[in-house]
Design an enzyme around this catalytic site. Structure first.
Site, mmCIF file in Angstrom:
data_model
loop_
_atom_site.group_PDB
_atom_site.id
_atom_site.type_symbol
_atom_site.label_atom_id
_atom_site.label_comp_id
_atom_site.label_asym_id
_atom_site.label_seq_id
_atom_site.Cartn_x
_atom_site.Cartn_y
_atom_site.Cartn_z
ATOM 1 N N ASP A 120 -11.104 2.729 -1.537
ATOM 2 C CA ASP A 120 -10.180 3.574 -0.767
ATOM 3 C C ASP A 120 -10.950 4.434 0.244
ATOM 4 O O ASP A 120 -10.579 5.575 0.510
ATOM 5 C CB ASP A 120 -9.285 4.456 -1.653
ATOM 6 C CG ASP A 120 -7.886 4.642 -1.058
ATOM 7 O OD1 ASP A 120 -7.629 4.109 0.043
ATOM 8 O OD2 ASP A 120 -7.058 5.330 -1.688
ATOM 9 N N HIS A 129 0.859 -1.189 0.000
ATOM 10 C CA HIS A 129 0.000 0.000 0.000
ATOM 11 C C HIS A 129 0.895 1.239 0.000
ATOM 12 O O HIS A 129 2.008 1.198 0.519
ATOM 13 C CB HIS A 129 -0.898 -0.032 1.252
ATOM 14 C CG HIS A 129 -1.861 1.091 1.325
ATOM 15 N ND1 HIS A 129 -1.522 2.330 1.834
ATOM 16 C CD2 HIS A 129 -3.151 1.185 0.933
ATOM 17 C CE1 HIS A 129 -2.584 3.128 1.751
ATOM 18 N NE2 HIS A 129 -3.578 2.456 1.211
HETATM 19 MN MN MN Z 1 -5.545 3.305 0.450
#
Ligand code: MN
Length: 378
Positions: free
Chosen positions: A330, A204
């Site tokens: 997200d 990430h």
């Molecule tokens: Mn993210």
């Protein structure tokens, strides 16, 4: 679309809007969002303390979390509230957004900005909290394990504990750890553990490392707008060129944001890497068993977090294959009300769309099949 299909869709929309929760849910796949952020109130407080006392001096951390902590904007307040909620508000948002399940991961930089002992302890405690959350809402949440690479052997042990004992579905690392990258062999015990567990490693983003962030800062380009992709794409290229996938050929990565730009670069990366190796340009760029593009096709999966834009999704889908691209939102950083309906309309076959929204995530992360729970236009 035929007239009959138009009438059917009109009818289903009318039923959905009039009857609300009682309407039959006819969507033939559930939607799993695969890169969704969370943090504990304890961590939020630790970040605030570190900003105040200067104990974390990483310029990316200070720029981004200094902004969130110091801002009186509605966006900052909403983000702080949402990211710490693992029950009512998050579930309501998921219902409204049409997300059946979230794959949760501790938000960046996670535990990686602390000293090794603090990071290791925090990885354990947050993984315990996450596992308890999944137990409370087993059809709504799955989780990825945090680890602290600053203590590599402890990180490998925690990956094993979190996957085997807590049932978390893989491991997440937020790019650089205090300016260091995982291509340094001192971190490779983590790769060995993850490969042996047969779970994916999600790389990430983090803000750019202290060595590269300076020109991003004056124009606020350091975070999700572009800096994350530069940092994280560089990190994964370093892993490939260092031979990590020759040493760990079964290791599977997941990259968000449609691969942090790398899919667009495949042709030139292969061309230039071959030339660099032929010219023996650097001891750090050795011959590889496979082309970089082969590794990016065979050892990496791609999620759409923050990049739900049809031309880009279809490009990566065509290049990497229907079994390697997965939906992600997200949350709570980029919450777009009609995003899933835009992705429902992707020009994919029904089988490929089901794989995109659920099947690939179930296979890659070992998530059990589950029910369609939320509304959303069919
Ligand atoms: Mn993210």
């Amino acid at each position: 679309m035929t007239i009959d299909e138009k009438i059917l869709i009109f009818f289903l929309n009318a039923v959905g809007s009039n009857v609300g929760m009682n309407a039959p849910i006819t969507r033939p796949y559930r939607r799993i969002a695969t890169e969704e952020g969370w943090m504990t109130p304890e961590m939020a407080a630790m970040y605030r303390t570190a900003l105040q006392d200067g104990s974390i001096d990483d310029p990316g951390f200070r720029s981004l979390w200094g902004f969130f902590a110091g801002s009186t904007s509605e966006r900052a307040a909403t983000l702080y509230r949402r990211i710490q909620d693992l029950d009512d508000e998050r579930l309501r948002d998921m219902d409204a957004l049409g997300i059946d399940m979230q794959l949760l991961m501790l938000t960046a930089p996670g535990v990686q900005c602390f000293d090794a002992a603090t990071g290791t302890a925090l990885a354990r405690s947050t993984n315990d909290t996450l596992a308890a959350t999944v137990r409370r809402h087993p059809t709504r949440f799955a989780g990825m394990a945090a680890v602290a690479p600053q203590a590599p052997q402890e990180a490998a042990k925690e990956a094993e504990r979190a996957v085997r004992e807590l049932g978390l579905r893989g491991v997440v690392i937020n790019s650089h750890t205090q300016g260091e990258y995982l291509d340094d062999p001192k971190y490779w015990d983590i790769f060995a553990a993850v490969e042996a567990l047969g779970v994916p490693l999600y790389i990430h983003p983090n803000t750019p490392s202290p060595q590269m962030i300076e020109p991003f800062l004056p124009r606020a380009l350091d975070a999700a707008i572009f800096g994350f992709a530069c940092e994280t794409g560089l990190h994964v290229l370093r892993l490939i060129v260092a031979g990590v996938f020759d040493r760990f050929p079964r290791l599977q990565l997941v990259l968000g944001h449609l691969g942090e730009g790398l899919p667009y670069w495949l042709y030139r990366i292969d061309f230039m890497h071959a030339g660099i190796v032929r010219a023996n340009r650097s001891p750090g760029a050795k011959p590889l068993q496979r082309k970089p593009s082969d590794v990016l096709r065979q050892n990496v999966h791609y999620t759409t977090s923050g990049m739900c834009w049809e031309p880009a999704v279809m490009y990566v889908h065509g290049l990497m294959g229907a079994d390697r691209v997965m939906y992600a939102m997200d949350y709570p950083y980029q919450v777009v009300a009609d995003e899933v309906t835009a992705m429902d309309a992707l020009p994919l076959s029904p089988a490929d769309k089901a794989a995109f929204f659920a099947g690939n995530a179930q296979r890659v992360f070992g998530i059990a099949p589950g029910p369609v729970l939320t509304e959303g236009k069919p």
